[in-house]
Scaffold this motif. Structure first.
Motif, PDB file in Angstrom:
ATOM      1  N   SER A   1       0.832  -1.203   0.000  1.00 12.28           N
ATOM      2  CA  SER A   1       0.000   0.000   0.000  1.00 12.28           C
ATOM      3  C   SER A   1       0.863   1.248   0.000  1.00 12.28           C
ATOM      4  O   SER A   1       1.869   1.309   0.723  1.00 12.28           O
ATOM      5  CB  SER A   1      -0.914   0.015   1.230  1.00 12.28           C
ATOM      6  OG  SER A   1      -1.608   1.245   1.321  1.00 12.28           O
ATOM      7  N   LEU A   2       0.460   2.224  -0.790  1.00 11.81           N
ATOM      8  CA  LEU A   2       1.089   3.550  -0.773  1.00 11.81           C
ATOM      9  C   LEU A   2       0.161   4.568  -0.127  1.00 11.81           C
ATOM     10  O   LEU A   2       0.439   5.771  -0.152  1.00 11.81           O
ATOM     11  CB  LEU A   2       1.432   3.996  -2.201  1.00 11.81           C
ATOM     12  CG  LEU A   2       2.471   3.175  -2.961  1.00 11.81           C
ATOM     13  CD1 LEU A   2       2.656   3.728  -4.370  1.00 11.81           C
ATOM     14  CD2 LEU A   2       3.796   3.152  -2.222  1.00 11.81           C
ATOM     15  N   GLU A   3      -0.904   4.086   0.463  1.00 11.07           N
ATOM     16  CA  GLU A   3      -1.947   4.979   0.956  1.00 11.07           C
ATOM     17  C   GLU A   3      -1.431   5.956   2.005  1.00 11.07           C
ATOM     18  O   GLU A   3      -1.712   7.162   1.950  1.00 11.07           O
ATOM     19  CB  GLU A   3      -3.092   4.143   1.543  1.00 11.07           C
ATOM     20  CG  GLU A   3      -4.286   4.970   1.975  1.00 11.07           C
ATOM     21  CD  GLU A   3      -5.445   4.103   2.453  1.00 11.07           C
ATOM     22  OE1 GLU A   3      -6.376   4.662   3.060  1.00 11.07           O
ATOM     23  OE2 GLU A   3      -5.406   2.876   2.225  1.00 11.07           O
ATOM     24  N   ARG A   4      -0.654   5.472   2.970  1.00 10.27           N
ATOM     25  CA  ARG A   4      -0.199   6.342   4.059  1.00 10.27           C
ATOM     26  C   ARG A   4       0.777   7.401   3.571  1.00 10.27           C
ATOM     27  O   ARG A   4       0.624   8.581   3.864  1.00 10.27           O
ATOM     28  CB  ARG A   4       0.434   5.494   5.168  1.00 10.27           C
ATOM     29  CG  ARG A   4      -0.552   4.601   5.899  1.00 10.27           C
ATOM     30  CD  ARG A   4       0.120   3.812   7.008  1.00 10.27           C
ATOM     31  NE  ARG A   4       1.147   2.918   6.470  1.00 10.27           N
ATOM     32  CZ  ARG A   4       0.902   1.698   5.999  1.00 10.27           C
ATOM     33  NH1 ARG A   4      -0.326   1.224   5.994  1.00 10.27           N
ATOM     34  NH2 ARG A   4       1.884   0.946   5.536  1.00 10.27           N
ATOM     35  N   ILE A   5       1.814   6.985   2.833  1.00 11.83           N
ATOM     36  CA  ILE A   5       2.802   7.957   2.369  1.00 11.83           C
ATOM     37  C   ILE A   5       2.178   8.931   1.378  1.00 11.83           C
ATOM     38  O   ILE A   5       2.478  10.129   1.389  1.00 11.83           O
ATOM     39  CB  ILE A   5       4.042   7.250   1.757  1.00 11.83           C
ATOM     40  CG1 ILE A   5       5.113   8.270   1.353  1.00 11.83           C
ATOM     41  CG2 ILE A   5       3.683   6.377   0.591  1.00 11.83           C
ATOM     42  CD1 ILE A   5       5.730   9.051   2.476  1.00 11.83           C
TER      43      ILE A   5
END
Length: 462
Positions: A41-45
């Motif tokens: 996942s790249l959601e947080r960054i």
């Protein structure tokens, strides 16, 4: 009568306060999940970057992935661009001694003040994203994601003309991939991190090809044909160009020289003869060819040759700490960050080519999730004796277990187990000197092992 502190005293106090705050921030970041604790996942960054105004879009990016050679190639690209007059930022991992090595400005570790300023900018945003994630059953950002956020903010604040960014792990889901690389570099792909990236080079290449974005220029180092096929498919899918070492650019010749080698390379737009490269091994010559091609792709779209004098000056000053690096003489002690079979093969070939030892002792510490048995099998023909130990990493393979594996490969008489690294280094040096002059030690198996041996011998420069 008491006067005001003089300027030197004030500066010393300020420096002390910066160091103290830096230690506090490092502890905050290290308290997070480690960088190898990743998820797809790249959601947080991406959320942090959006809240920060997407600083990673404020400058062009050269994005570097691959299994081995990423850091050396990134440093080479950075050196050429810097010599050409550009203000550069570079993000690499892991570090040898100081976390600031991962984020450089103009080729030097970011000053503490600038690191702390960038962290202060993104920390409140990270807190917001962490809270949202935890509320929805997710997790906090890990160590690596936080450092990526700090790096991208620092590069925008500097500002830099270009950022050279090395992925941490894989490509598609690596936190660095919230940036879109104008040039995507893929160094040689081999088996590593198979539990996360896939069991064969094709699967690993597919994961790494995720850094290739629309209209990018892809520069690929020496690759198996199945890797080239994956990269070609990805390039066609997003409308990127693809240049492959051995077909579109490459090493024309190389000759061992004092302290390194003399290399001639063919880039995408020109040929460059008799470059003095103060690094050992065919793999470093290949990394240089890739760095040259990537720089040509960035500066002139692959159609404009580099200035020969600029390139020669950049090459002559290139360094790659912890990569087949001499850190002591009498006896010679080398450190090398080889941590997988592919890296070990490059190390063995370079040792045979560039060094002549009457007796060579390996000092080996390997992380538990690596293919230790195969690494030892690759190293065995090059070593007269091996001292197995462990670094300070909590992920380090227990010396007793590593000793068992080493004994299966080397035989009982050629293996010594010393759990404490400083004692192991002393033992390796003693064994290297048993037959008089001409012995040597090579410390390898992980970046952490290489870094800690460097530090034990008084080398902290990067």
């Amino acid at each position: 009568m008491t006067g005001r502190p003089d300027a030197a005293a004030q500066e010393a106090a300020r420096s002390l306060e910066l160091r103290k705050r830096m230690r506090e921030v490092e502890e905050e970041i290290l308290a997070r999940a480690p960088e190898n604790d990743v998820g797809p996942s790249l959601e947080r960054i991406a959320a942090v970057m959006e809240l920060a105004g997407d600083p990673q879009r404020a400058y062009p990016v050269i994005h570097v992935t691959g299994t081995n050679g990423k850091t050396s190639t990134s440093r080479m690209i950075d050196a050429i661009l810097g010599e050409a007059g550009l203000a550069t930022g570079r993000f690499t991992s892991p570090h040898l001694h100081d976390v600031r090595e991962r984020i450089t400005l103009a080729g030097k570790p970011i000053p503490r003040e600038k690191f702390l300023a960038a962290y202060a900018d993104v920390a409140p945003l990270i807190d917001i994203v962490d809270a949202r994630s935890l509320e929805s059953g997710g997790r906090r950002m890990n160590f690596f994601e936080v450092l990526v956020a700090v790096a991208y903010a620092a590069f925008a604040d500097a500002p830099v003309d270009v950022a050279v960014v090395e992925v941490g792990l894989g490509g598609t889901w690596d936190a660095t991939n919230v940036a879109d690389g104008q040039v995507a570099v893929v160094t040689p792909v081999d088996l590593d991190h198979t539990h996360l990236l896939g069991d064969d080079v094709e699967a690993i290449a597919r994961e790494k090809s995720g850094i290739v974005k629309a209209d990018a220029a892809v520069v690929a180092g020496e690759q198996p044909e199945e890797v080239v096929a994956v990269l070609r498919e990805r390039a066609e899918e997003v409308g990127a160009s693809l240049a492959v070492q051995g077909r579109d650019y490459g090493v024309l010749s190389r000759e061992v020289a004092l302290g390194g080698q003399v290399v001639s390379v063919r880039g995408l737009a020109g040929e460059y003869r008799d470059l003095l490269l103060p690094l050992h091994g065919a793999h470093q010559a290949a990394n240089l060819a890739t760095a040259v091609a990537a720089t040509e792709a960035f500066l002139g779209g692959g159609s404009q040759a580099l200035d020969g004098d600029v390139l020669a000056a950049a090459c002559a000053a290139m360094t790659s700490p912890g990569r087949l690096e001499v850190v002591r003489r009498s006896p010679t002690v080398l450190v090398d960050a080889a941590h997988n079979p592919h890296g070990a093969r490059s190390l063995v070939a370079a040792l045979a080519e560039a060094f002549t030892f009457t007796r060579l002792v390996g000092l080996v510490g390997i992380v538990a999730d690596k293919d230790a048995a195969t690494i030892l099998e690759v190293l065995e023909p090059a070593l007269d004796h091996v001292v197995v130990t462990r670094s300070s990493s909590p992920r380090a393979l227990a010396p007793e277990r590593l000793g068992e594996l080493a004994t299966e490969v080397f035989g009982e008489g050629r293996v010594t187990v010393v759990p404490n690294l400083p004692d192991a280094l002393e033992q390796a040096v003693t064994l290297a000197e048993e037959e008089g002059l001409g012995g040597g030690v090579v410390a390898t198996g992980s970046v952490i092992t290489a870094g800690e041996v460097r530090m034990l011998l008084g080398r902290t420069d990067t």
